[in-house]
Motif scaffolding. Structure first.
Motif, PDB file in Angstrom:
ATOM      1  N   THR A 180       0.678  -1.371  -0.027  1.00  0.00           N
ATOM      2  CA  THR A 180      -0.288  -0.342   0.222  1.00  0.00           C
ATOM      3  C   THR A 180       0.830   0.969   0.308  1.00  0.00           C
ATOM      4  OG1 THR A 180       0.373   0.502   2.300  1.00  0.00           O
ATOM      5  CG2 THR A 180      -2.081  -1.410   1.759  1.00  0.00           C
ATOM      6  N   GLY A 181      -0.054   2.462  -0.478  1.00  0.00           N
ATOM      7  CA  GLY A 181       1.268   3.611   0.289  1.00  0.00           C
ATOM      8  C   GLY A 181       1.399   4.153   0.848  1.00  0.00           C
ATOM      9  N   ALA A 182       1.661   5.483   1.400  1.00  0.00           N
ATOM     10  CA  ALA A 182       1.315   5.874   2.943  1.00  0.00           C
ATOM     11  C   ALA A 182       0.184   6.430   3.550  1.00  0.00           C
ATOM     12  CB  ALA A 182       2.641   6.812   2.660  1.00  0.00           C
ATOM     13  N   HIS A 183      -0.722   6.592   2.681  1.00  0.00           N
ATOM     14  CA  HIS A 183      -1.953   7.268   3.432  1.00  0.00           C
ATOM     15  C   HIS A 183      -2.739   5.837   3.523  1.00  0.00           C
ATOM     16  CE1 HIS A 183      -1.742  11.160   0.864  1.00  0.00           C
ATOM     17  NE2 HIS A 183      -0.815  10.713   1.470  1.00  0.00           N
ATOM     18  N   GLU A 184      -2.551   4.841   2.813  1.00  0.00           N
ATOM     19  CA  GLU A 184      -3.696   3.858   3.772  1.00  0.00           C
ATOM     20  C   GLU A 184      -2.406   3.282   4.595  1.00  0.00           C
ATOM     21  OE1 GLU A 184      -3.657   4.121  -0.737  1.00  0.00           O
ATOM     22  OE2 GLU A 184      -2.286   3.708   0.730  1.00  0.00           O
ATOM     23  N   LEU A 228      -6.331  11.960   5.296  1.00  0.00           N
ATOM     24  CA  LEU A 228      -7.066  11.899   6.528  1.00  0.00           C
ATOM     25  C   LEU A 228      -8.385  11.847   6.917  1.00  0.00           C
ATOM     26  CD1 LEU A 228      -3.531  12.581   8.428  1.00  0.00           C
ATOM     27  CD2 LEU A 228      -5.046   9.748   7.668  1.00  0.00           C
ATOM     28  N   TRP A 229      -8.991  12.907   6.187  1.00  0.00           N
ATOM     29  CA  TRP A 229     -10.224  13.345   6.819  1.00  0.00           C
ATOM     30  C   TRP A 229     -11.256  11.636   5.724  1.00  0.00           C
ATOM     31  CZ3 TRP A 229     -11.082  15.646  11.013  1.00  0.00           C
ATOM     32  CH2 TRP A 229     -10.634  17.383  10.597  1.00  0.00           C
ATOM     33  N   LYS A 230     -10.906  11.707   5.386  1.00  0.00           N
ATOM     34  CA  LYS A 230     -11.814  10.416   4.745  1.00  0.00           C
ATOM     35  C   LYS A 230     -11.627   8.755   5.484  1.00  0.00           C
ATOM     36  CE  LYS A 230     -11.273  12.702   0.578  1.00  0.00           C
ATOM     37  NZ  LYS A 230     -11.245  12.475  -0.792  1.00  0.00           N
ATOM     38  N   HIS A 243      21.791   5.925  16.783  1.00  0.00           N
ATOM     39  CA  HIS A 243      20.256   5.663  17.220  1.00  0.00           C
ATOM     40  C   HIS A 243      19.844   4.625  17.080  1.00  0.00           C
ATOM     41  CE1 HIS A 243      18.672   9.991  16.926  1.00  0.00           C
ATOM     42  NE2 HIS A 243      19.559   9.351  16.165  1.00  0.00           N
ATOM     43  N   THR A 244      18.663   3.798  18.231  1.00  0.00           N
ATOM     44  CA  THR A 244      17.997   2.291  17.471  1.00  0.00           C
ATOM     45  C   THR A 244      17.115   2.239  16.773  1.00  0.00           C
ATOM     46  OG1 THR A 244      18.679   2.577  20.206  1.00  0.00           O
ATOM     47  CG2 THR A 244      16.849   0.520  19.036  1.00  0.00           C
ATOM     48  N   LEU A 245      17.504   1.537  16.131  1.00  0.00           N
ATOM     49  CA  LEU A 245      16.715   1.670  13.865  1.00  0.00           C
ATOM     50  C   LEU A 245      16.458   0.018  14.960  1.00  0.00           C
ATOM     51  CD1 LEU A 245      19.725   2.788  12.251  1.00  0.00           C
ATOM     52  CD2 LEU A 245      18.306   4.152  13.455  1.00  0.00           C
ATOM     53  N   ALA A 246      15.254  -0.257  14.005  1.00  0.00           N
ATOM     54  CA  ALA A 246      14.732  -0.915  13.532  1.00  0.00           C
ATOM     55  C   ALA A 246      14.067  -0.885  12.072  1.00  0.00           C
ATOM     56  CB  ALA A 246      13.087  -1.134  14.826  1.00  0.00           C
ATOM     57  N   TYR A 247      13.764  -2.152  11.480  1.00  0.00           N
ATOM     58  CA  TYR A 247      13.386  -2.569  10.341  1.00  0.00           C
ATOM     59  C   TYR A 247      12.138  -2.949  10.053  1.00  0.00           C
ATOM     60  CZ  TYR A 247      13.030  -4.059   5.785  1.00  0.00           C
ATOM     61  OH  TYR A 247      12.281  -4.702   3.799  1.00  0.00           O
ATOM     62  N   TRP A 248      11.071  -2.183   9.630  1.00  0.00           N
ATOM     63  CA  TRP A 248       9.344  -3.238   9.283  1.00  0.00           C
ATOM     64  C   TRP A 248       9.853  -3.158   7.803  1.00  0.00           C
ATOM     65  CZ3 TRP A 248       6.878  -4.451  13.700  1.00  0.00           C
ATOM     66  CH2 TRP A 248       7.611  -4.434  14.587  1.00  0.00           C
ATOM     67  N   ARG A 249       8.908  -4.593   7.757  1.00  0.00           N
ATOM     68  CA  ARG A 249       8.326  -4.561   6.212  1.00  0.00           C
ATOM     69  C   ARG A 249       6.906  -5.084   5.968  1.00  0.00           C
ATOM     70  NH1 ARG A 249      10.228  -6.037   1.220  1.00  0.00           N
ATOM     71  NH2 ARG A 249       9.359  -7.530   0.303  1.00  0.00           N
ATOM     72  N   GLN A 250       6.144  -4.817   5.207  1.00  0.00           N
ATOM     73  CA  GLN A 250       4.734  -4.323   5.338  1.00  0.00           C
ATOM     74  C   GLN A 250       4.648  -5.843   4.479  1.00  0.00           C
ATOM     75  OE1 GLN A 250       2.730  -2.075   2.261  1.00  0.00           O
ATOM     76  NE2 GLN A 250       1.219  -1.633   4.577  1.00  0.00           N
ATOM     77  N   GLU A 251       3.647  -6.559   4.885  1.00  0.00           N
ATOM     78  CA  GLU A 251       3.652  -7.847   4.644  1.00  0.00           C
ATOM     79  C   GLU A 251       1.859  -8.109   4.228  1.00  0.00           C
ATOM     80  OE1 GLU A 251       5.931 -10.070   3.971  1.00  0.00           O
ATOM     81  OE2 GLU A 251       7.234  -8.780   4.896  1.00  0.00           O
ATOM     82  N   ALA A 252       1.595  -9.003   3.579  1.00  0.00           N
ATOM     83  CA  ALA A 252       0.394  -9.601   4.036  1.00  0.00           C
ATOM     84  C   ALA A 252      -1.140  -9.075   4.429  1.00  0.00           C
ATOM     85  CB  ALA A 252      -0.445 -10.773   2.809  1.00  0.00           C
TER      86      ALA A 252
END
Length: 148
Positions: free
Chosen positions: A12-16, A49-51, A132-141
């Motif tokens: 998805t895109g960032a707006h979703e 964001l209003w929607k 900095h403390t870093l974390a990597y998150w991957r979008q899944e199904a």
């Protein structure tokens, strides 16, 4: 030092993706500032964001809006943080952020855009070198997976 999460958007895109993260931010009692790449991006996100229907309502305002100090979510293309937010969300970032004084930074980048991925790697390297403390998150199904 801020905890910085890189959020690799793959489906998805960032707006979703952003409304869920913002909903959790508000649920935790925190305030957010969202830095967009351009003023046009700021206006588009404000409209999006209003929607949003889930969470039911994301109270926010964008640059030029009323009562910026009262807004739990502030959207800007600049460096302003009039709402004293402790969570920073980056959309379309090209440079490492000034992470202090934020508790957490969320760097969302489009995994379908090779230039965005390359830019995120450069930001990761620079922020890691700063300690900095870093974390990597991957979008899944469904949801996100944290890589170690």
């Amino acid at each position: 030092m801020a905890e910085i999460g890189f959020y690799h958007l793959t489906r998805t895109g960032a707006h979703e993706a952003l409304p869920v993260l913002l909903g959790r931010t508000l649920d935790s009692g925190k305030r957010a500032v969202i830095r967009c790449a351009t003023p046009a991006d700021t206006r588009a996100l404000d409209d999006a964001l209003w929607k949003v229907s889930d969470p039911v309502w994301l109270p926010h305002a964008a640059t030029g809006g009323k009562y910026p100090e009262r807004q739990p979510i502030w959207i800007t293309a600049g460096e302003d943080v009039p709402n004293s937010a402790t969570f920073l969300f980056l959309l379309g970032a090209t440079e490492p952020p000034q992470a202090d004084p934020f508790e957490r930074v969320f760097d969302l980048f489009d995994g379908r855009d090779e230039a965005a991925v390359a830019s995120a790697r450069l930001r990761w390297t620079a922020l890691k070198a700063q300690g900095h403390t870093l974390a990597y998150w991957r979008q899944e199904a469904k949801g996100w997976t944290r890589a170690r």
